[in-house]
Write a protein that holds these residues in place. Structure first.
Motif, PDB file in Angstrom:
ATOM      1  N   LEU A   1       0.824  -1.209   0.000  1.00 33.29           N
ATOM      2  CA  LEU A   1       0.000   0.000   0.000  1.00 33.29           C
ATOM      3  C   LEU A   1       0.857   1.256   0.000  1.00 33.29           C
TER       4      LEU A   1
ATOM      5  N   ARG B   1      -1.577   3.930  -3.362  1.00 34.42           N
ATOM      6  CA  ARG B   1      -2.184   4.878  -2.420  1.00 34.42           C
ATOM      7  C   ARG B   1      -3.199   5.766  -3.113  1.00 34.42           C
TER       8      ARG B   1
ATOM      9  N   THR C   1      -6.291   3.632  -4.147  1.00 35.71           N
ATOM     10  CA  THR C   1      -7.099   3.250  -2.984  1.00 35.71           C
ATOM     11  C   THR C   1      -7.797   4.455  -2.377  1.00 35.71           C
TER      12      THR C   1
END
Length: 196
Positions: free
Chosen positions: A86, A92, A95
């Motif tokens: 992540l 990042r 998401t």
């Protein structure tokens, strides 16, 4: 070994590392492809059910939970495809953009009344708006600038419906086409680019 041969070998290894890094940082487009095709199918069924009146009414509006599921899945699927962590900037951005959009859509569905049939125009405006915003955010925050094109498409569709102020059955086919072209197609492009 002669120095030229060593330099060539080093150059090949360096190019292989660069290619592996690009593949590791690529988003996994399977999520967008599957989500886009599933939502397009649900919207085509919505159209057929409204025009032909052959599906039970509880099966209508199936596309809304599918749309929400796609946003939630983006939070868990993106880290797998983008460097498997992540912490990667692409993961990042992806998401975060789809996570915020998913929260906005979930908030709308809860505010509209869980289980009830929401106003079609408002639902379309919210879905197209959050998808457009998510794609543009990804395009601005990463090197995937081309991701802004689907975002502009989604926001143009939202503007179209805002001007029309009505939803007729053919609009479900328009929206199905939008999910296929503006969501599934970018997923296919990401898959194709990951192979390079």
């Amino acid at each position: 070994m002669e120095p030229l041969m060593i330099l060539r070998n080093d150059l090949h290894e360096f190019e292989a590392l660069i290619a592996a890094g690009r593949r590791a940082a690529a988003l996994d487009g399977r999520h967008l492809l599957g989500w886009g095709l599933a939502a397009a199918l649900a919207l085509a069924l919505q159209y057929a059910a409204e025009v032909g009146d052959w599906l039970p009414s509880r099966l209508l509006w199936l596309w809304q939970p599918l749309a929400l599921f796609g946003f939630v899945a983006a939070i868990f699927v993106a880290p797998r495809g983008a460097g498997r962590r992540l912490g990667h900037p692409v993961a990042r951005a992806y998401t975060l953009a789809f996570g915020i959009a998913g929260v906005a859509l979930a908030g709308f569905l809860v505010a509209a009344g869980a289980g009830s049939r929401p106003e079609g125009l408002v639902a379309i405006l919210v879905v197209t708006g959050v998808l457009g915003t998510a794609f543009i955010a990804i395009g601005l925050a990463t090197r995937l600038r081309w991701m802004m094109l689907p975002g502009v498409g989604w926001l143009s569709l939202a503007a179209f419906y805002a001007i029309e102020q009505a939803v007729i059955p053919i609009d479900w086919l328009r929206l199905a086409l939008a999910f296929a072209v503006l969501l599934a197609l970018p997923g296919a492009v990401l898959i194709a680019r990951a192979d390079r």
